[in-house]
Design an enzyme around this catalytic site. Sequence first.
Site, PDB file in Angstrom:
ATOM      1  N   LYS A 174      62.580-115.868  39.338  1.00  0.00           N
ATOM      2  CA  LYS A 174      61.836-116.224  40.771  1.00  0.00           C
ATOM      3  C   LYS A 174      62.261-115.013  41.535  1.00  0.00           C
ATOM      4  CE  LYS A 174      61.616-117.350  44.587  1.00  0.00           C
ATOM      5  NZ  LYS A 174      60.766-116.573  45.672  1.00  0.00           N
ATOM      6  N   VAL A 231      71.287-118.182  52.097  1.00  0.00           N
ATOM      7  CA  VAL A 231      70.732-118.929  51.049  1.00  0.00           C
ATOM      8  C   VAL A 231      71.547-118.944  49.749  1.00  0.00           C
ATOM      9  CG1 VAL A 231      68.886-118.572  49.304  1.00  0.00           C
ATOM     10  CG2 VAL A 231      68.365-118.152  51.543  1.00  0.00           C
ATOM     11  N   GLY A 232      72.501-117.878  49.661  1.00  0.00           N
ATOM     12  CA  GLY A 232      73.401-118.019  48.398  1.00  0.00           C
ATOM     13  C   GLY A 232      74.505-119.075  48.563  1.00  0.00           C
ATOM     14  N   GLU A 249      75.260-112.752  44.744  1.00  0.00           N
ATOM     15  CA  GLU A 249      75.730-111.126  45.302  1.00  0.00           C
ATOM     16  C   GLU A 249      74.902-111.261  46.613  1.00  0.00           C
ATOM     17  OE1 GLU A 249      77.821-109.008  44.717  1.00  0.00           O
ATOM     18  OE2 GLU A 249      78.270-109.625  42.350  1.00  0.00           O
ATOM     19  N   CYS A 283      72.153-103.508  49.842  1.00  0.00           N
ATOM     20  CA  CYS A 283      73.392-104.317  50.259  1.00  0.00           C
ATOM     21  C   CYS A 283      74.669-103.301  50.396  1.00  0.00           C
ATOM     22  CB  CYS A 283      73.576-105.330  49.024  1.00  0.00           C
ATOM     23  SG  CYS A 283      73.598-104.474  47.346  1.00  0.00           S
ATOM     24  N   GLU A 384      75.014-108.262  59.377  1.00  0.00           N
ATOM     25  CA  GLU A 384      74.366-107.593  58.535  1.00  0.00           C
ATOM     26  C   GLU A 384      72.951-107.280  59.113  1.00  0.00           C
ATOM     27  OE1 GLU A 384      72.742-108.961  54.715  1.00  0.00           O
ATOM     28  OE2 GLU A 384      73.743-106.923  53.692  1.00  0.00           O
TER      29      GLU A 384
END
Length: 492
Positions: A174, A231-232, A249, A283, A384
């Site tokens: 996805k 989300v992670g 990650e 990242c 971030e």
Amino acid sequence: MDTYRNFIKGEWVESSSQKTTQNINPANTEDILGVVRLSTREEARRAVEAAAEAFRGWRSTPAPARGRVMARFARLLEEHKESVAALLTREEGKTLSEARGELQRAINVADFCAGESRRMNGETIPSELPSNFAYTVKQPHGVVAVVTPWNFPVAIPVWKLAPALVAGNTVVFKPATNTPATAVRIVELLAEAGVPAGVVNLILGSGSEAGDEIVSHPAVRAISFTGSNGVGVKLYEQAARRGVRVQCEMGGKNPVVVLEDADMALAVESTAQGAFGSTGQRCTATSRAVVVETVADEFVRRISERAKAYRLGDGSDPETEVGPIVDASQFKSVLSYMDVAREDGAELVCGGGPADGAGLRKGYFIQPTVFDRVTHDMRIAREEIFGPVLSVLRVKDFEEALQVANDSEYGLSSSIFTQDAASVFRFVDEIETGMTHINSPTTGGEAHVPFGGIKATGVGAFEQGSTALDFYTELKVVYVDYTGRKREGNLY
Ligand code: NAP
Ligand code: MG
């Protein structure tokens, strides 16, 4: 204009969904690449079922045979490198040279994983007892969900798909909704390389619907995710309840430390490269420069000169050094941090808003931006931003630099600029990041070297290199007793 299709059980099928989004070139929003249908939950389920059906056949295919498929995929990527790089630039915005670099990373990863197929070794372990021993074998999990972000829409999927497949798993992939075209291309090349029907399935759709359906499907035994922390962490929580393996990650707030004895030209150029390269949308991008006060004025002056000198533009123009932000919502989000920084009292040195020179008005361009006198409590020092924005934090010495650099919930990458070996090794010992660079930018990595973060950045095994297959395999421990007799006593 393309309508992108899903790939389920070896067939390209158009989603029946009426919900659509457009794939827009961020350098020129009048250039529409195609239409994405946001797949339904039902379609996502079908993809997981196809992967589950294909698992038995693929896991019993010898690993070196799976590796040969991966080697063919590497050659196909190489053959199509220029066209895929051009597509990546048009879809995501990074410059052509950055896109070529990303393609090369993907090729290197596929080559590396092809080789790993011949090294899926376990251990043999002598026993406490005579005529006994134990050994381990590595086995695939089953169906793996691969969920990826838009910022490296070729390399990140490949560095997950390649080890997952070589290890014998089947996959439902996805990708991020705003980078569908490169995802389709990767899957086309995997199919052309000989990945059997059902072994790789592609579902285009929103994270909250199609993505959620995939990661919560009972047949999915492992989830490899790269993306935001919000989300992670949610996926990690959900998966924990089902006892499913998770690798996440996530974000970064990567510091460079510049000490008094640094080679200033090198520190400035490398920090700029880390902060503004890939438009800051990496990242591992440098977002904090932690600079010793005695050299801070010089550092700020030189880096702002460097920032102002970048040529912004459409990444497909070979003269362009910095491309646009990926889409409207990221553009808004990065710009909103400019206001946050001003409200918090940071000192704007250069940039600070959209870039609207000739040829830039149709795209999401932001000026490379430097804020000085940022303090650790300001939001721009903690959150971030994911854009070309650098915060300079002034410190008195190495000790304070280390403390400020570590004052972050994240722990992905870092770097230090100094000539002093003792400072280098103390930094390596004490910096709280999964990767660190000495006298070079916070960005960049190699296909055969592990990649990952600690603290809030990373959950689960590092990716790539010697650790590439760790997440995608499960150990089975086997005890062998060839005495032919009842065991005397117990094993402890
Ligand atoms: P994101 O919003 O978290 O999305 C990542 C992926 O997750 C997308 O495919 C997204 O789909 C999907 N998703 C969203 N909600 C979901 C849900 N409930 N269930 C299942 N899937 C879901 O991240 P992004 O904005 O694309 O990427 C930027 C982030 O990635 C940054 O934070 C960056 O630091 C991080 N990143 C980390 C690394 C690393 O290695 N540490 C590398 C690259 C990027 P949609 O596209 O449909 O929303
Ligand atoms: Mg796009």
